[in-house]
Design a protein around this motif. Structure first.
Motif, PDB file in Angstrom:
ATOM      1  N   ILE A 226      -8.738 -39.636 -28.794  1.00 21.23           N
ATOM      2  CA  ILE A 226     -10.434 -38.917 -28.216  1.00 21.23           C
ATOM      3  C   ILE A 226     -11.429 -39.475 -28.424  1.00 21.23           C
ATOM      4  O   ILE A 226     -12.377 -39.974 -27.500  1.00 21.23           O
ATOM      5  N   ASP A 227     -11.867 -40.150 -30.384  1.00 19.94           N
ATOM      6  CA  ASP A 227     -13.338 -40.354 -30.851  1.00 19.94           C
ATOM      7  C   ASP A 227     -12.790 -41.935 -30.104  1.00 19.94           C
ATOM      8  O   ASP A 227     -14.425 -42.393 -29.780  1.00 19.94           O
ATOM      9  N   ALA A 228     -11.772 -42.720 -30.276  1.00 19.87           N
ATOM     10  CA  ALA A 228     -11.730 -43.692 -29.738  1.00 19.87           C
ATOM     11  C   ALA A 228     -11.823 -44.761 -28.440  1.00 19.87           C
ATOM     12  O   ALA A 228     -11.893 -45.145 -27.472  1.00 19.87           O
ATOM     13  N   LEU A 229     -10.914 -43.189 -27.439  1.00 16.71           N
ATOM     14  CA  LEU A 229     -10.929 -43.629 -25.550  1.00 16.71           C
ATOM     15  C   LEU A 229     -11.982 -42.526 -25.234  1.00 16.71           C
ATOM     16  O   LEU A 229     -12.284 -43.740 -24.056  1.00 16.71           O
ATOM     17  N   ARG A 230     -12.500 -41.478 -25.390  1.00 14.93           N
ATOM     18  CA  ARG A 230     -13.405 -41.011 -24.924  1.00 14.93           C
ATOM     19  C   ARG A 230     -15.011 -40.525 -25.680  1.00 14.93           C
ATOM     20  O   ARG A 230     -16.154 -40.563 -24.348  1.00 14.93           O
ATOM     21  N   LYS A 231     -16.024 -41.958 -26.294  1.00 14.91           N
ATOM     22  CA  LYS A 231     -16.503 -42.198 -26.862  1.00 14.91           C
ATOM     23  C   LYS A 231     -17.134 -43.240 -27.011  1.00 14.91           C
ATOM     24  O   LYS A 231     -16.755 -44.209 -26.800  1.00 14.91           O
ATOM     25  N   LEU A 502      -5.379 -29.446 -23.030  1.00 16.82           N
ATOM     26  CA  LEU A 502      -5.752 -30.628 -22.524  1.00 16.82           C
ATOM     27  C   LEU A 502      -6.550 -30.916 -23.765  1.00 16.82           C
ATOM     28  O   LEU A 502      -6.864 -32.419 -22.715  1.00 16.82           O
ATOM     29  N   THR A 503      -6.283 -30.217 -24.873  1.00 17.95           N
ATOM     30  CA  THR A 503      -6.898 -31.956 -26.124  1.00 17.95           C
ATOM     31  C   THR A 503      -5.034 -33.258 -26.074  1.00 17.95           C
ATOM     32  O   THR A 503      -5.665 -34.101 -25.906  1.00 17.95           O
ATOM     33  N   ALA A 504      -4.611 -32.339 -25.695  1.00 24.40           N
ATOM     34  CA  ALA A 504      -3.238 -33.217 -25.852  1.00 24.40           C
ATOM     35  C   ALA A 504      -3.581 -35.139 -24.919  1.00 24.40           C
ATOM     36  O   ALA A 504      -3.100 -35.800 -24.936  1.00 24.40           O
ATOM     37  N   VAL A 505      -3.795 -34.262 -23.713  1.00 24.32           N
ATOM     38  CA  VAL A 505      -4.013 -35.159 -21.987  1.00 24.32           C
ATOM     39  C   VAL A 505      -4.937 -35.868 -22.153  1.00 24.32           C
ATOM     40  O   VAL A 505      -5.176 -36.788 -21.689  1.00 24.32           O
ATOM     41  N   PHE A 506      -6.625 -34.871 -23.481  1.00 24.15           N
ATOM     42  CA  PHE A 506      -7.432 -35.748 -23.177  1.00 24.15           C
ATOM     43  C   PHE A 506      -7.579 -36.886 -24.467  1.00 24.15           C
ATOM     44  O   PHE A 506      -8.139 -37.797 -24.054  1.00 24.15           O
ATOM     45  N   ALA A 507      -6.652 -36.462 -25.378  1.00 25.03           N
ATOM     46  CA  ALA A 507      -6.455 -37.733 -26.185  1.00 25.03           C
ATOM     47  C   ALA A 507      -5.638 -38.787 -25.355  1.00 25.03           C
ATOM     48  O   ALA A 507      -4.811 -39.535 -26.724  1.00 25.03           O
ATOM     49  N   HIS A 508      -5.209 -38.857 -24.870  1.00 29.23           N
ATOM     50  CA  HIS A 508      -4.087 -39.764 -23.968  1.00 29.23           C
ATOM     51  C   HIS A 508      -4.392 -40.890 -23.105  1.00 29.23           C
ATOM     52  O   HIS A 508      -5.276 -40.361 -22.345  1.00 29.23           O
ATOM     53  N   GLU A 509      -4.521 -42.018 -23.577  1.00 29.57           N
ATOM     54  CA  GLU A 509      -4.485 -43.216 -23.086  1.00 29.57           C
ATOM     55  C   GLU A 509      -4.897 -43.250 -21.955  1.00 29.57           C
ATOM     56  O   GLU A 509      -4.876 -44.349 -21.018  1.00 29.57           O
ATOM     57  N   SER A 510      -3.329 -43.158 -20.673  1.00 31.66           N
ATOM     58  CA  SER A 510      -2.443 -43.436 -20.006  1.00 31.66           C
ATOM     59  C   SER A 510      -4.074 -42.246 -18.609  1.00 31.66           C
ATOM     60  O   SER A 510      -4.067 -42.187 -17.208  1.00 31.66           O
ATOM     61  N   VAL A 511      -3.858 -41.069 -19.039  1.00 33.55           N
ATOM     62  CA  VAL A 511      -5.020 -39.753 -18.386  1.00 33.55           C
ATOM     63  C   VAL A 511      -5.886 -40.424 -17.617  1.00 33.55           C
ATOM     64  O   VAL A 511      -7.270 -40.214 -18.941  1.00 33.55           O
TER      65      VAL A 511
END
Length: 614
Positions: A226-231, A502-511
């Motif tokens: 999440i830190d790498a993908l969503r920030k 929700l944490t799992a899908v938020f942490a996946h690069e394809s979602v």
């Protein structure tokens, strides 16, 4: 198929028990789920009892109950198959079987069976397992909601007897009238371990999923992802009136909107409704979501859920409040979901094809200024009547027509029972991948993959959610979770899974998006799954959602600029309001949008930019 007449309410209930407890990670594991055979004191309901089930409920006459032969790959030679419709209450249709051995209050019991769903709108079968006294007041020792997908799933449910029952005085089985569905149950039995057995040693499909523990290793990996993908990195530089860096300036950075789409299904009628509920519906919609989809208003048969004028009014309101909307759905290709006009042309395939194509073109054209995201095809695995007539190639034609009508739209293929399959690579999932590949090979402009997520008792472990998403990642297409809910009676488990899925899908690069299928019990197809009660109080899993989206994943930072007049903040991607307070207490504001590549923002502390402190 061998037809059997069922005449006992207990038999009907027992069948339902078999159908609703699918939570173990694999069928192979489930077959070895009896930890201590020597501890069994009796078979309260033996595995040979399928033929003893009988239907119950106000709609008993409409239940279709049969014993069916299974192939060699199945877990048994025969299964009990039941077809029911959704009623006003879950117990309108049920099936039960009577206990064959006495039960004493305090005995530890284990219900075991395999279940699969042969047909339902979501691909998931749903039922309430019950073990109860066989006459009023129907004292219940167990009543648990369970579910299963299209492949055999082992279900185990331990419980403690609340009463003492002689042979034939108790019933085990199911409440089934939770959906229009066909379920199959095999190897149903209820085992009695006596009063001294430790309930916690028995396998339990209902209480957990792998990775639920607070210290589960996947959580650290999810946080890193999440830190790498969503920030991104937000750098604020404050300049004084002379254009020079201003050190020690007070800076407040506050997020105002997520870049990631967090959405829900909305009802046109509620969006336009006057009165307290209508006002609260719109208020909570704005507070909790930045995107959404209409429940049924854009379906071909929209059940009177919105006229074109009403839909336009609803879309206008949503646009004014910056809620982006998906289009659902252009083509749900079964006789049940297409228009009467199209169905009337069954004998004239060229004419019917023209009506189908006009449906795609007209809808995308009508809403091209308000909808940039469409489910072109929905649930093609189980709804294929139209493809049976024209071949699978017609799906590619629908995508191409949608592209012609709106060149910039993102066009999705959407299906169910993929994320809900417990991480297993099922026939459904394999076929879904093949369909996507066939469309790509035919140069159909598929732009995204939609995966529904209607969960009951079977809760896919977060690590297995990643495995499923990984199987589709090679298409390099955005994936959206298009229809999510957790329909479970254990409020804490429901909240934990809301958080962890929700944490799992938020942490996946394809979602690239997450949509719940409703949020208020007063407007939800599964009211127990709604975030808010009928009286608008927030449920535990509603709080879990808000804590993630508007607390853990919401950036609010304060600090002072360094000697170079800068303050660096790592924040979640989205829109921000930046406020700088100068030495005189005047506030200077700037807006910024933070993307993954970062953003540099200059704030000039000049008289013209001042906002006087009130």
């Amino acid at each position: 198929m061998t037809s059997t007449r069922f005449s006992s309410p207990l038999a009907t209930l027992l069948f339902l028990l078999t159908a609703l407890l699918p939570c173990l990670p694999s069928f192979a594991q489930a077959l070895d789920s009896n930890p201590d055979p020597d501890a069994i004191q009796s078979e309260t309901v033996p595995a040979s009892s399928l033929a003893s089930f009988f239907p119950t409920g106000a709609l008993t006459r409409d239940i279709k109950l049969n014993l069916v032969d299974l192939d060699a790959a199945a877990p048994a030679d025969q299964a009990l198959q039941v077809e029911v419709i959704e009623g006003k209450s879950a117990w309108d249709m049920g099936m039960v079987v009577k206990n064959q051995h006495a039960v004493t209050q305090g005995d530890v019991l284990l219900a075991r069976f395999q279940m699969r769903c042969k047909k339902s709108m979501t691909g998931q079968g749903l039922a309430n397992f019950i073990f109860q006294q066989g006459q009023p007041d129907w004292q219940k020792s167990a009543m648990v909601r369970v579910g299963a997908g299209s492949e055999w799933t082992q279900i185990n449910l331990p419980f403690i007897a609340k009463g003492t029952y002689a042979k034939g005085q108790a019933m085990a089985g199911f409440h089934l009238s939770l959906a229009d569905q066909i379920l199959e149950i095999a190897n149903f039995q209820v085992l009695n371990y006596g009063p001294d057995h430790d309930l916690k040693t028995l396998p339990n499909s209902d209480v957990a999923y792998e990775g639920r523990a607070p210290d589960a290793p996947w959580r650290a990996e999810a946080q890193q992802r999440i830190d790498a993908l969503r920030k991104g990195d937000l750098k604020i530089t404050v300049l004084d009136a002379n254009g020079q860096p201003l050190p020690d300036a007070k800076v407040n950075v506050e997020m105002t909107r997520h870049a990631f789409p967090f959405g829900s299904a909305f009802a046109v009628s509620r969006l336009l409704q006057s009165g307290a509920d209508g006002e609260r519906y719109r208020e909570e919609l704005q507070k909790n979501f930045n995107s959404g989809v209409f429940e049924s208003a854009l379906k071909w048969n929209n059940y009177g859920t919105g006229t074109p004028t009403q839909i336009g009014q609803a879309l206008a309101w949503l646009g004014e409040h910056h809620i982006t909307m998906r289009g659902h759905v252009l083509m749900w290709p079964s006789w049940r979901w297409i228009s009467d006009e199209a169905k009337a042309l069954k004998s004239d395939l060229p004419a019917m094809r023209k009506v189908l194509e006009e449906r795609v073109t007209s809808m995308v054209t009508l809403y091209r200024d308000t909808l940039d995201d469409w489910d072109v095809v929905n649930e093609a695995y189980s709804n294929h009547d139209i493809m049976d007539l024209y071949g699978d190639e017609i799906m590619g034609d629908w995508f191409k027509l949608a592209r012609e009508a709106h060149p910039d739209a993102v066009l999705y293929i959407n299906d169910n029972d993929i994320l809900t399959a417990g991480g297993r690579d099922t026939k459904h999932a394999v076929q879904f991948r093949q369909t996507i590949q066939d469309l790509i090979d035919a140069e159909a402009p598929v732009g995204g993959i939609g995966m529904q997520g209607h969960f009951a008792t079977t809760l896919t472990a977060p690590q297995d959610v990643w495995k499923t998403l990984d199987r589709f990642a090679h298409f390099n297409l955005p994936i959206k979770v298009t229809e999510f809910d957790v329909n479970h009676q254990d409020a804490q488990l429901q909240a934990d899974y809301q958080r962890d899925f929700l944490t799992a899908v938020f942490a996946h690069e394809s979602v690239q998006g997450f949509v719940m299928w409703g949020f208020w019990a007063g407007q939800h197809w599964r009211p127990d799954a709604a975030l808010f009660n009928q009286d608008w109080t927030l449920r535990k899993h509603g709080k879990a959602y808000r804590d993630l989206v508007y607390k853990d994943w919401w950036t609010v930072e304060s600090g002072t600029t360094d000697a170079n007049g800068t303050l660096a903040v790592r924040g979640f991607l989205g829109d921000y309001q930046i406020t700088v307070t100068d030495a005189d207490g005047n506030k200077h504001e700037a807006a910024a949008t933070l993307g993954q590549s970062g953003q540099n923002v200059m704030v000039n502390v000049t008289p013209s930019a001042q906002t006087p402190t009130p």
